[in-house]
Design an enzyme around this catalytic site. Structure first.
Site, PDB file in Angstrom:
ATOM      1  N   ASP A 141      60.782  21.737  10.331  1.00  0.00           N
ATOM      2  CA  ASP A 141      61.009  22.493  11.552  1.00  0.00           C
ATOM      3  C   ASP A 141      59.858  23.485  11.681  1.00  0.00           C
ATOM      4  O   ASP A 141      59.615  24.255  10.754  1.00  0.00           O
ATOM      5  CB  ASP A 141      62.340  23.246  11.419  1.00  0.00           C
ATOM      6  CG  ASP A 141      63.117  23.299  12.703  1.00  0.00           C
ATOM      7  OD1 ASP A 141      62.545  23.734  13.706  1.00  0.00           O
ATOM      8  OD2 ASP A 141      64.304  22.916  12.707  1.00  0.00           O
TER       9      ASP A 141
ATOM     10  N   ASP B  53      60.518  24.114  17.231  1.00  0.00           N
ATOM     11  CA  ASP B  53      61.520  25.032  17.752  1.00  0.00           C
ATOM     12  C   ASP B  53      61.065  25.670  19.067  1.00  0.00           C
ATOM     13  O   ASP B  53      59.936  26.171  19.158  1.00  0.00           O
ATOM     14  CB  ASP B  53      61.740  26.124  16.697  1.00  0.00           C
ATOM     15  CG  ASP B  53      62.950  26.968  16.955  1.00  0.00           C
ATOM     16  OD1 ASP B  53      64.054  26.410  16.974  1.00  0.00           O
ATOM     17  OD2 ASP B  53      62.797  28.190  17.144  1.00  0.00           O
TER      18      ASP B  53
ATOM     19  N   ASP C 117      75.526  29.001  -6.366  1.00  0.00           N
ATOM     20  CA  ASP C 117      75.488  30.305  -5.678  1.00  0.00           C
ATOM     21  C   ASP C 117      76.100  30.224  -4.280  1.00  0.00           C
ATOM     22  O   ASP C 117      76.075  31.191  -3.525  1.00  0.00           O
ATOM     23  CB  ASP C 117      74.055  30.857  -5.618  1.00  0.00           C
ATOM     24  CG  ASP C 117      73.141  30.010  -4.739  1.00  0.00           C
ATOM     25  OD1 ASP C 117      73.577  28.942  -4.268  1.00  0.00           O
ATOM     26  OD2 ASP C 117      71.978  30.422  -4.523  1.00  0.00           O
TER      27      ASP C 117
ATOM     28  N   GLU D  59      61.706  21.007  20.885  1.00  0.00           N
ATOM     29  CA  GLU D  59      62.946  21.473  21.505  1.00  0.00           C
ATOM     30  C   GLU D  59      62.574  22.127  22.829  1.00  0.00           C
ATOM     31  O   GLU D  59      61.853  23.114  22.856  1.00  0.00           O
ATOM     32  CB  GLU D  59      63.640  22.492  20.597  1.00  0.00           C
ATOM     33  CG  GLU D  59      64.977  22.930  21.156  1.00  0.00           C
ATOM     34  CD  GLU D  59      65.503  24.222  20.540  1.00  0.00           C
ATOM     35  OE1 GLU D  59      66.715  24.446  20.611  1.00  0.00           O
ATOM     36  OE2 GLU D  59      64.699  25.018  20.008  1.00  0.00           O
TER      37      GLU D  59
ATOM     38  N   ASN E 241      73.279  24.904  -7.635  1.00  0.00           N
ATOM     39  CA  ASN E 241      73.357  25.883  -8.729  1.00  0.00           C
ATOM     40  C   ASN E 241      74.521  26.860  -8.628  1.00  0.00           C
ATOM     41  O   ASN E 241      74.534  27.889  -9.303  1.00  0.00           O
ATOM     42  CB  ASN E 241      72.033  26.655  -8.828  1.00  0.00           C
ATOM     43  CG  ASN E 241      71.760  27.445  -7.554  1.00  0.00           C
ATOM     44  OD1 ASN E 241      72.458  27.273  -6.553  1.00  0.00           O
ATOM     45  ND2 ASN E 241      70.760  28.304  -7.585  1.00  0.00           N
TER      46      ASN E 241
ATOM     47  N   ASP F 183      74.870  22.371  -2.592  1.00  0.00           N
ATOM     48  CA  ASP F 183      74.464  23.474  -3.469  1.00  0.00           C
ATOM     49  C   ASP F 183      74.339  22.959  -4.899  1.00  0.00           C
ATOM     50  O   ASP F 183      75.289  22.412  -5.449  1.00  0.00           O
ATOM     51  CB  ASP F 183      75.529  24.588  -3.376  1.00  0.00           C
ATOM     52  CG  ASP F 183      75.263  25.707  -4.374  1.00  0.00           C
ATOM     53  OD1 ASP F 183      74.093  25.874  -4.776  1.00  0.00           O
ATOM     54  OD2 ASP F 183      76.229  26.411  -4.738  1.00  0.00           O
TER      55      ASP F 183
ATOM     56  N   ASP G 160      70.708  23.938  -1.137  1.00  0.00           N
ATOM     57  CA  ASP G 160      69.327  24.136  -1.563  1.00  0.00           C
ATOM     58  C   ASP G 160      68.597  22.800  -1.674  1.00  0.00           C
ATOM     59  O   ASP G 160      69.196  21.731  -1.502  1.00  0.00           O
ATOM     60  CB  ASP G 160      69.302  24.904  -2.889  1.00  0.00           C
ATOM     61  CG  ASP G 160      70.309  24.337  -3.888  1.00  0.00           C
ATOM     62  OD1 ASP G 160      70.271  23.099  -4.116  1.00  0.00           O
ATOM     63  OD2 ASP G 160      71.150  25.092  -4.416  1.00  0.00           O
TER      64      ASP G 160
ATOM     65  N   HIS H 170      72.441  21.511  14.903  1.00  0.00           N
ATOM     66  CA  HIS H 170      72.937  22.726  14.251  1.00  0.00           C
ATOM     67  C   HIS H 170      73.242  23.857  15.229  1.00  0.00           C
ATOM     68  O   HIS H 170      73.729  24.901  14.817  1.00  0.00           O
ATOM     69  CB  HIS H 170      71.911  23.185  13.218  1.00  0.00           C
ATOM     70  CG  HIS H 170      70.633  23.622  13.870  1.00  0.00           C
ATOM     71  ND1 HIS H 170      69.797  22.721  14.504  1.00  0.00           N
ATOM     72  CD2 HIS H 170      70.073  24.844  14.038  1.00  0.00           C
ATOM     73  CE1 HIS H 170      68.785  23.387  15.025  1.00  0.00           C
ATOM     74  NE2 HIS H 170      68.923  24.667  14.758  1.00  0.00           N
ATOM     75  N   ASP H 171      72.909  23.695  16.504  1.00  0.00           N
ATOM     76  CA  ASP H 171      73.196  24.731  17.511  1.00  0.00           C
ATOM     77  C   ASP H 171      74.388  24.376  18.379  1.00  0.00           C
ATOM     78  O   ASP H 171      74.737  25.117  19.294  1.00  0.00           O
ATOM     79  CB  ASP H 171      71.987  24.906  18.452  1.00  0.00           C
ATOM     80  CG  ASP H 171      70.780  25.465  17.750  1.00  0.00           C
ATOM     81  OD1 ASP H 171      70.947  26.229  16.782  1.00  0.00           O
ATOM     82  OD2 ASP H 171      69.651  25.126  18.179  1.00  0.00           O
TER      83      ASP H 171
HETATM   84  C1  GLC Z   1      66.262  27.116  18.369  1.00  0.00           C
HETATM   85  C2  GLC Z   1      66.979  26.756  17.093  1.00  0.00           C
HETATM   86  C3  GLC Z   1      68.040  27.771  16.853  1.00  0.00           C
HETATM   87  C4  GLC Z   1      67.389  29.127  16.707  1.00  0.00           C
HETATM   88  C5  GLC Z   1      66.500  29.444  17.897  1.00  0.00           C
HETATM   89  C6  GLC Z   1      65.589  30.591  17.595  1.00  0.00           C
HETATM   90  O1  GLC Z   1      67.073  27.021  19.473  1.00  0.00           O
HETATM   91  O2  GLC Z   1      67.451  25.450  17.142  1.00  0.00           O
HETATM   92  O3  GLC Z   1      68.841  27.466  15.740  1.00  0.00           O
HETATM   93  O4  GLC Z   1      68.378  30.101  16.580  1.00  0.00           O
HETATM   94  O5  GLC Z   1      65.687  28.375  18.254  1.00  0.00           O
HETATM   95  O6  GLC Z   1      64.618  30.207  16.674  1.00  0.00           O
HETATM   96 CA    CA Z   2      72.207  27.048  -4.252  1.00  0.00          CA
END
Ligand code: GLC
Ligand code: CA
Length: 560
Positions: free
Chosen positions: A102, A203, A29, A255, A27, A25, A33, A329-330
């Protein structure tokens, strides 16, 4: 090198995934970013990676942290603006790092102007951008469920019809059968390539063509078979390739939950003109029944884990290219999931690094993996932020599961495990923000952080650098064949990499027990050289009898 397999920069690359909201981050908040990422490019470069995969930064109301896009040609207010984005791309390029974005094209946000128009009337020019159906016997058009829980259809009063949303109801599915939709997506992809990006992670891309007629499904697996790899999927991918991808020297990775066998080959076969790579999910479904959607842990065996990697490799041997990842991230933190985040945290994180970086296929490292960040265990459901975590929590509670039990499952599997802020140093909030972070920092940041990792030569971070260098210095670790040894061993994951003259032996102890790896095949080699290992003092072995301490990893170069 294998016949049929061409050298490509994206095959030789190591990718680093950034989840912008949680990276840095700038700034105060509390939200990561673009300027925060720019300020950390030196760090990313220092790891030795070649590509950044940036999770969505487009304008979004954030019901699913950016995977619900309301404007593909603008940046989310909290993340910055298009000039910051251009600066980030230029800054990365200056360091020789490429950047892929993405692409979320199966669905948009319900706040996207296409959907705002679409829902206005049945004869609106954008009506067919989405999938609208009238009620069937006074109910939803079919019995499909959304991936984030609840029904996959939402009734819209204005026109008295339902729209399909495979994810949250704020994520309506686009209708790819409509040529205008496809053209609109290709246009925005070209637009981003002109801005200067180097590719896309796509995605849930295998869901863009649905089974015609959209039949009812008896269970989630059956439903999955109706929403992935539909009859027009490859036609769309080849069209996208013609209209966009073939015009650039770019990298693509799709994906593809549930894509197996022939469908993999059709999607990434070198002669297919579709995608470069896909993410398959089998290994991250091994310890949790994804289809049951309840986050319940199930036992997993190393031998099954090995077979998944073997099958994946063999399937594309000589015909296409794999991606390799242990988390994203999932997913929960790989270290907490497949190894040991306590007593042997450092050893086992290095062991996983050895694994990831000696497989055939492009490796993807997720932010924080390189310093051994771990799962988080918040005491209260209120500290979580992820929509799918909340939905699973609520639906399991209504199934009679206690909240204690659910919290335990969430500690193992919530997507927020990987979304806590990047741990930069031991100052307040781990140096991630001067304000209040949007999600709490993992309390172990005082021990586990980048500043510590940089200053300690024996850290996980330095080991990642060494492993990346080893891979770069030995092309055979990129392109060479993969031969699994001791398939049934439940502790040791061992394999050969290479072809003909040049061979490496990788031996990994996936357990906290001491063990041995006996290998009669070693007799045919004159000598071996240990090129890297995750323990400082090296034990004396012969190549036919290798001793392994808890989570020990050894890579040998073999000579005949
Ligand atoms: C993919 C992404 C996930 C998102 C989902 C819906 O699985 O990696 O983070 O929630 O698609 O877009
Ligand atoms: Ca920020």
């Amino acid at each position: 090198m294998l016949p049929g397999i061409k050298r490509k920069w994206w095959k030789e690359a190591v990718v680093y995934q950034i989840y912008p909201r949680s990276f840095m981050d700038s700034n105060g908040d509390g939200i990561g970013d673009l300027r925060g990422i720019i300020s950390k490019l030196d760090y990313v470069h220092s790891i030795g990676v070649d590509v950044i995969w940036l999770c969505p930064v487009y304008k979004s109301p954030n019901c699913d942290n950016g995977y619900d896009i309301s404007d593909y040609r603008n940046i989310m207010d909290e993340f910055g603006d298009i000039n910051d984005m251009k600066e980030l791309i230029a800054g990365a390029h200056k360091k020789g790092i490429k950047l892929i974005m993405d692409l979320v094209a199966n669905h948009t946000s319900d706040e996207h102007e296409w959907f705002i128009e679409s829902r206005k009337s049945k004869d609106n020019p954008f009506r067919d951008y989405y999938i609208w159906k009238p009620a069937k016997d006074g109910k939803e058009p079919n019995n499909w469920m959304a991936f984030f829980g609840g029904k996959a259809w939402k009734y819209d009063e204005t026109t008295g019809e339902y729209y399909l949303h495979l994810f949250a109801d704020k994520q309506p599915d686009l209708n790819w059968e409509n040529e205008k939709v496809r053209k609109s997506i290709y246009d925005l992809m070209n637009w981003w390539f002109e801005i200067g990006i180097d590719g896309f992670r796509m995605d849930v891309i295998n869901m863009i063509s649905k089974m015609p007629g959209m039949p009812n499904a008896d269970n989630f697996l059956e439903q999955l078979s109706y929403v992935i790899n539909g009859p027009r999927f490859h036609e769309y991918m080849q069209e996208m390739n013609r209209e966009v991808l073939s015009r650039y020297d770019c990298m693509t990775v799709g994906e593809c939950l549930g894509t197996t066998g022939d469908e993999v080959i059709k999607t990434v076969g070198e002669d297919r003109n579709e995608l470069n790579m896909i993410f398959r999910m089998e290994h991250v479904c091994l310890d949790m029944d994804l289809m049951a959607g309840n986050m319940k842990k199930i036992d997993w065996k190393l031998s099954d884990f090995k077979k998944i990697f073997l099958e994946k490799d063999q399937l594309l041997d000589g015909i296409g290219w794999n991606s390799q990842f242990l988390m994203n991230h999932d997913q929960p933190r790989a270290l907490s999931r497949f190894a040991d985040d306590k007593e042997y945290r450092v050893e086992s994180a290095k062991m996983l690094a050895t694994f990831l970086l000696t497989l055939r296929g492009t490796p993807y490292i997720y932010q924080g993996e390189e310093i051994g960040m771990t799962n988080v265990a918040f005491d209260s459901i209120d500290d979580y932020r992820d929509i799918s975590t909340f939905n699973t929590y609520n639906s399991e509670l209504s199934n009679g599961v206690t909240s204690e039990e659910m919290l335990e499952r969430i500690h193992s599997f919530s997507r927020d495990n990987s979304r806590t802020p990047m741990q930069w140093d031991e100052s307040e909030n781990a140096g991630f923000t001067k304000g209040t972070p949007w999600i709490k920092v993992n309390q172990n940041y005082k021990e586990i952080n980048v500043a510590q990792a940089e200053s300690d030569k024996g850290s996980i971070y330095h080991y990642y650098r060494d492993m990346i260098k080893l891979r770069k210095d030995n092309l055979v670790l990129v392109y060479g064949g993969f031969e699994l040894l001791a398939e049934e061993d439940e502790r040791v994951f061992a394999y050969l990499r290479g072809d003909g003259e040049e061979k490496f032996l990788v031996v990994l102890n996936f357990s906290k027990d001491e063990t041995r790896f006996l290998w009669t095949g070693g007799e045919s080699y004159k000598f071996q050289q240990l090129v890297i290992s995750n323990y400082a003092d090296r034990s004396l072995d012969t190549i036919c009898d290798i001793n392994l301490r808890p989570y020990e990893a050894k890579v040998y170069k073999l000579f005949n």
